[in-house]
Design a protein around this motif. Structure first.
Motif, PDB file in Angstrom:
ATOM      1  N   ILE A 129       0.864  -1.182   0.000  1.00 36.90           N
ATOM      2  CA  ILE A 129       0.000   0.000   0.000  1.00 36.90           C
ATOM      3  C   ILE A 129       0.899   1.229   0.000  1.00 36.90           C
ATOM      4  O   ILE A 129       1.740   1.393   0.887  1.00 36.90           O
ATOM      5  CB  ILE A 129      -0.931   0.005   1.219  1.00 36.90           C
ATOM      6  CG1 ILE A 129      -1.800  -1.262   1.217  1.00 36.90           C
ATOM      7  CG2 ILE A 129      -1.816   1.251   1.219  1.00 36.90           C
ATOM      8  CD1 ILE A 129      -2.698  -1.396   2.434  1.00 36.90           C
ATOM      9  N   THR A 130       0.740   2.076  -1.009  1.00 41.48           N
ATOM     10  CA  THR A 130       1.628   3.219  -1.188  1.00 41.48           C
ATOM     11  C   THR A 130       0.859   4.536  -1.185  1.00 41.48           C
ATOM     12  O   THR A 130      -0.364   4.557  -1.331  1.00 41.48           O
ATOM     13  CB  THR A 130       2.396   3.099  -2.518  1.00 41.48           C
ATOM     14  OG1 THR A 130       1.460   3.188  -3.615  1.00 41.48           O
ATOM     15  CG2 THR A 130       3.142   1.783  -2.613  1.00 41.48           C
ATOM     16  N   HIS A 131       1.609   5.615  -1.017  1.00 39.86           N
ATOM     17  CA  HIS A 131       1.042   6.962  -1.103  1.00 39.86           C
ATOM     18  C   HIS A 131       2.116   7.895  -1.615  1.00 39.86           C
ATOM     19  O   HIS A 131       3.200   7.976  -1.033  1.00 39.86           O
ATOM     20  CB  HIS A 131       0.527   7.438   0.254  1.00 39.86           C
ATOM     21  CG  HIS A 131       0.021   8.849   0.247  1.00 39.86           C
ATOM     22  ND1 HIS A 131      -1.030   9.248  -0.552  1.00 39.86           N
ATOM     23  CD2 HIS A 131       0.415   9.954   0.933  1.00 39.86           C
ATOM     24  CE1 HIS A 131      -1.267  10.530  -0.351  1.00 39.86           C
ATOM     25  NE2 HIS A 131      -0.391  10.985   0.529  1.00 39.86           N
ATOM     26  N   LYS A 169     -13.190   4.239  -2.370  1.00 37.54           N
ATOM     27  CA  LYS A 169     -12.320   3.742  -3.441  1.00 37.54           C
ATOM     28  C   LYS A 169     -11.264   2.789  -2.911  1.00 37.54           C
ATOM     29  O   LYS A 169     -10.905   1.810  -3.569  1.00 37.54           O
ATOM     30  CB  LYS A 169     -11.668   4.911  -4.171  1.00 37.54           C
ATOM     31  CG  LYS A 169     -12.616   5.683  -5.070  1.00 37.54           C
ATOM     32  CD  LYS A 169     -11.865   6.709  -5.894  1.00 37.54           C
ATOM     33  CE  LYS A 169     -12.815   7.427  -6.847  1.00 37.54           C
ATOM     34  NZ  LYS A 169     -12.095   8.442  -7.671  1.00 37.54           N
ATOM     35  N   PHE A 170     -10.759   3.096  -1.699  1.00 39.89           N
ATOM     36  CA  PHE A 170      -9.744   2.191  -1.149  1.00 39.89           C
ATOM     37  C   PHE A 170     -10.335   0.813  -0.887  1.00 39.89           C
ATOM     38  O   PHE A 170      -9.698  -0.207  -1.187  1.00 39.89           O
ATOM     39  CB  PHE A 170      -9.158   2.755   0.143  1.00 39.89           C
ATOM     40  CG  PHE A 170      -8.189   1.808   0.800  1.00 39.89           C
ATOM     41  CD1 PHE A 170      -6.898   1.689   0.324  1.00 39.89           C
ATOM     42  CD2 PHE A 170      -8.588   1.012   1.875  1.00 39.89           C
ATOM     43  CE1 PHE A 170      -5.995   0.791   0.907  1.00 39.89           C
ATOM     44  CE2 PHE A 170      -7.701   0.112   2.456  1.00 39.89           C
ATOM     45  CZ  PHE A 170      -6.406   0.005   1.975  1.00 39.89           C
ATOM     46  N   ALA A 221      -7.933   2.746   9.467  1.00 41.26           N
ATOM     47  CA  ALA A 221      -7.582   3.704  10.523  1.00 41.26           C
ATOM     48  C   ALA A 221      -6.073   3.946  10.557  1.00 41.26           C
ATOM     49  O   ALA A 221      -5.617   5.085  10.696  1.00 41.26           O
ATOM     50  CB  ALA A 221      -8.073   3.189  11.879  1.00 41.26           C
ATOM     51  N   ALA A 222      -5.290   2.862  10.425  1.00 39.95           N
ATOM     52  CA  ALA A 222      -3.827   3.007  10.400  1.00 39.95           C
ATOM     53  C   ALA A 222      -3.379   3.786   9.169  1.00 39.95           C
ATOM     54  O   ALA A 222      -2.462   4.605   9.238  1.00 39.95           O
ATOM     55  CB  ALA A 222      -3.174   1.626  10.421  1.00 39.95           C
ATOM     56  N   LEU A 223      -4.047   3.548   8.066  1.00 41.12           N
ATOM     57  CA  LEU A 223      -3.715   4.248   6.815  1.00 41.12           C
ATOM     58  C   LEU A 223      -4.035   5.733   6.927  1.00 41.12           C
ATOM     59  O   LEU A 223      -3.259   6.593   6.480  1.00 41.12           O
ATOM     60  CB  LEU A 223      -4.502   3.615   5.667  1.00 41.12           C
ATOM     61  CG  LEU A 223      -4.111   4.012   4.244  1.00 41.12           C
ATOM     62  CD1 LEU A 223      -2.652   3.683   3.987  1.00 41.12           C
ATOM     63  CD2 LEU A 223      -5.009   3.308   3.244  1.00 41.12           C
ATOM     64  N   GLU A 224      -5.161   6.059   7.553  1.00 37.62           N
ATOM     65  CA  GLU A 224      -5.541   7.458   7.725  1.00 37.62           C
ATOM     66  C   GLU A 224      -4.553   8.204   8.611  1.00 37.62           C
ATOM     67  O   GLU A 224      -4.283   9.382   8.401  1.00 37.62           O
ATOM     68  CB  GLU A 224      -6.960   7.542   8.301  1.00 37.62           C
ATOM     69  CG  GLU A 224      -8.038   7.159   7.305  1.00 37.62           C
ATOM     70  CD  GLU A 224      -9.437   7.208   7.900  1.00 37.62           C
ATOM     71  OE1 GLU A 224     -10.387   7.486   7.147  1.00 37.62           O
ATOM     72  OE2 GLU A 224      -9.564   6.955   9.117  1.00 37.62           O
ATOM     73  N   THR A 225      -4.010   7.502   9.602  1.00 39.00           N
ATOM     74  CA  THR A 225      -2.999   8.121  10.459  1.00 39.00           C
ATOM     75  C   THR A 225      -1.782   8.545   9.646  1.00 39.00           C
ATOM     76  O   THR A 225      -1.172   9.588   9.900  1.00 39.00           O
ATOM     77  CB  THR A 225      -2.569   7.145  11.571  1.00 39.00           C
ATOM     78  OG1 THR A 225      -3.713   6.798  12.353  1.00 39.00           O
ATOM     79  CG2 THR A 225      -1.527   7.767  12.472  1.00 39.00           C
ATOM     80  N   GLY A 257      -2.286 -13.606  -6.231  1.00 37.65           N
ATOM     81  CA  GLY A 257      -1.052 -12.926  -6.567  1.00 37.65           C
ATOM     82  C   GLY A 257      -0.858 -11.631  -5.799  1.00 37.65           C
ATOM     83  O   GLY A 257      -1.653 -11.249  -4.943  1.00 37.65           O
ATOM     84  N   SER A 258       0.213 -10.943  -6.120  1.00 38.56           N
ATOM     85  CA  SER A 258       0.561  -9.709  -5.431  1.00 38.56           C
ATOM     86  C   SER A 258      -0.165  -8.515  -6.040  1.00 38.56           C
ATOM     87  O   SER A 258      -0.790  -8.621  -7.095  1.00 38.56           O
ATOM     88  CB  SER A 258       2.073  -9.486  -5.492  1.00 38.56           C
ATOM     89  OG  SER A 258       2.482  -9.329  -6.839  1.00 38.56           O
ATOM     90  N   ALA A 259      -0.053  -7.399  -5.356  1.00 43.67           N
ATOM     91  CA  ALA A 259      -0.704  -6.177  -5.855  1.00 43.67           C
ATOM     92  C   ALA A 259      -0.024  -4.959  -5.245  1.00 43.67           C
ATOM     93  O   ALA A 259       0.615  -5.050  -4.205  1.00 43.67           O
ATOM     94  CB  ALA A 259      -2.192  -6.171  -5.517  1.00 43.67           C
ATOM     95  N   VAL A 260      -0.165  -3.840  -5.932  1.00 40.18           N
ATOM     96  CA  VAL A 260       0.264  -2.545  -5.403  1.00 40.18           C
ATOM     97  C   VAL A 260      -0.967  -1.651  -5.375  1.00 40.18           C
ATOM     98  O   VAL A 260      -1.586  -1.409  -6.412  1.00 40.18           O
ATOM     99  CB  VAL A 260       1.377  -1.905  -6.250  1.00 40.18           C
ATOM    100  CG1 VAL A 260       1.709  -0.518  -5.717  1.00 40.18           C
ATOM    101  CG2 VAL A 260       2.619  -2.783  -6.265  1.00 40.18           C
ATOM    102  N   ILE A 261      -1.337  -1.190  -4.185  1.00 39.65           N
ATOM    103  CA  ILE A 261      -2.522  -0.343  -4.043  1.00 39.65           C
ATOM    104  C   ILE A 261      -2.071   1.085  -3.751  1.00 39.65           C
ATOM    105  O   ILE A 261      -1.512   1.361  -2.686  1.00 39.65           O
ATOM    106  CB  ILE A 261      -3.442  -0.848  -2.913  1.00 39.65           C
ATOM    107  CG1 ILE A 261      -3.858  -2.296  -3.166  1.00 39.65           C
ATOM    108  CG2 ILE A 261      -4.670   0.056  -2.780  1.00 39.65           C
ATOM    109  CD1 ILE A 261      -4.666  -2.906  -2.031  1.00 39.65           C
ATOM    110  N   GLN A 262      -2.292   1.966  -4.708  1.00 35.18           N
ATOM    111  CA  GLN A 262      -2.010   3.379  -4.489  1.00 35.18           C
ATOM    112  C   GLN A 262      -3.185   3.979  -3.733  1.00 35.18           C
ATOM    113  O   GLN A 262      -4.325   3.935  -4.194  1.00 35.18           O
ATOM    114  CB  GLN A 262      -1.824   4.099  -5.831  1.00 35.18           C
ATOM    115  CG  GLN A 262      -1.689   5.606  -5.745  1.00 35.18           C
ATOM    116  CD  GLN A 262      -0.482   6.067  -4.952  1.00 35.18           C
ATOM    117  OE1 GLN A 262       0.572   5.463  -5.028  1.00 35.18           O
ATOM    118  NE2 GLN A 262      -0.642   7.130  -4.179  1.00 35.18           N
ATOM    119  N   THR A 263      -2.909   4.512  -2.563  1.00 29.55           N
ATOM    120  CA  THR A 263      -3.988   5.011  -1.706  1.00 29.55           C
ATOM    121  C   THR A 263      -4.757   6.142  -2.390  1.00 29.55           C
ATOM    122  O   THR A 263      -4.184   7.202  -2.672  1.00 29.55           O
ATOM    123  CB  THR A 263      -3.429   5.532  -0.372  1.00 29.55           C
ATOM    124  OG1 THR A 263      -2.648   4.507   0.243  1.00 29.55           O
ATOM    125  CG2 THR A 263      -4.550   5.935   0.558  1.00 29.55           C
TER     126      THR A 263
END
Length: 301
Positions: free
Chosen positions: A24-26, A93-94, A59-63, A106-112
């Motif tokens: 998970i990236t930003h 959307k997330f 919640a952790a992502l929002e922090t 499989g793997s994935a990359v989630i752009q926040t």
């Protein structure tokens, strides 16, 4: 031979295990890595998404991602300083992206995904509501009491340019914030249970008392106000408003259909609080006795 075969198996299985993760990236930076296996809930006999863990993840992502907007303010030269937008996680959307990863292999990359958060107070609003003065009060203090004067100035800066919207309740403690050493507040005389002692942030009650008299003149609805346990000399008797982070607060409600702008400034040994609004506001002002300009050698709280 068995060891060699085992080593080959580990090499083959390692990429397979890694493929189950999602990064998970930003803004191009990796924030965290998750595994879909950790979000399975099989308590009902078949796989379901563990919603509790999903909520904790968001919640952790929002922090990490959320950033509060910066409201517009008025500078030293009375110029309007534009605000800055903030940002928050687009939860809808997330969740769509995250569930897509959970339901695939499989793997994935989630752009926040994010949404802009615009400040409630922008330049246009400030320009509109600083046109008509509806309240003002001035108190005086001994500027040679450097620690106390410093605390008053610091709190006044935190209060300055604050806007109270129609029907909104203002809280001194919430707006000015906790008075701590980390924020720059110093020890100065305070009144506790009728006794003068030293405390972090001593002096700010002069600001809250000046504010009380200024907004009272403007005809707001006072909700919470407490007097000191000992007479204070910077306002007429019964016209003070004591505040403490773990104790009393000063609160009022804006009864008008227009926002109120609070300006608080320190000039030498003067504490001045003014209240403004737009030209179309219809107020019900009150008569309030002025503060004495005569100062004792030392002034507390």
């Amino acid at each position: 031979m068995k060891i060699a075969i085992l080593s080959i198996c580990l090499l083959i299985s390692a990429p397979f295990i890694q493929e189950q993760h999602a990064s998970i990236t930003h803004e191009g930076e990796k924030l965290m890595t998750v595994n879909r296996e950790d979000f399975k809930d099989e308590t009902l006999g078949r796989p379901f998404v563990d919603t509790k863990k999903t909520v904790q993840l968001i919640a952790a992502l929002e922090t990490e991602v959320n950033r509060e907007p910066v409201p517009a303010t008025i500078g030293e030269a009375e110029e309007i300083i534009p605000g800055k937008p903030g940002v928050k996680v687009d939860q809808r959307k997330f969740i769509e992206e995250f569930y897509r990863y959970l339901n695939n292999k499989g793997s994935a990359v989630i752009q926040t995904p994010t949404l802009p958060v615009h400040p409630r107070v922008d330049s246009e609003l400030l320009a509109t509501i600083r046109t008509k003065q509806i309240g003002q009060y001035v108190t005086y203090f001994n500027k040679n009491n450097h620690e106390r004067a410093h605390n008053i100035r610091l709190a006044a800066e935190a209060l300055d340019s604050h806007v109270v919207f129609p029907g909104e309740v203002f809280s001194f403690n919430q707006v000015v914030g906790k008075r701590t050493v980390e924020k720059g507040y110093k020890k100065a005389p305070v009144i506790v249970k009728g006794e003068v002692t030293e405390g972090i942030g001593g002096g700010i009650c002069q600001l809250s008392s000046t504010l009380f008299n200024s907004v009272d003149k403007a005809g707001v609805k006072i909700l919470e106000r407490y007097s000191h346990s000992k007479r204070v000399p910077y306002v007429p008797e019964g016209r003070d408003a004591t505040v403490s982070w773990y104790g009393p607060d000063f609160t009022f409600k804006n009864p008008y259909n227009q926002p109120l702008l609070i300006r608080s400034k320190v000039y030498g040994g003067q504490m001045i609080v003014k209240v403004y609004s737009s030209d179309v506001i219809n107020t019900e002002p009150k008569e309030v006795p002025d503060a004495s300009k005569q100062l004792p050698e030392e002034m507390f709280q």
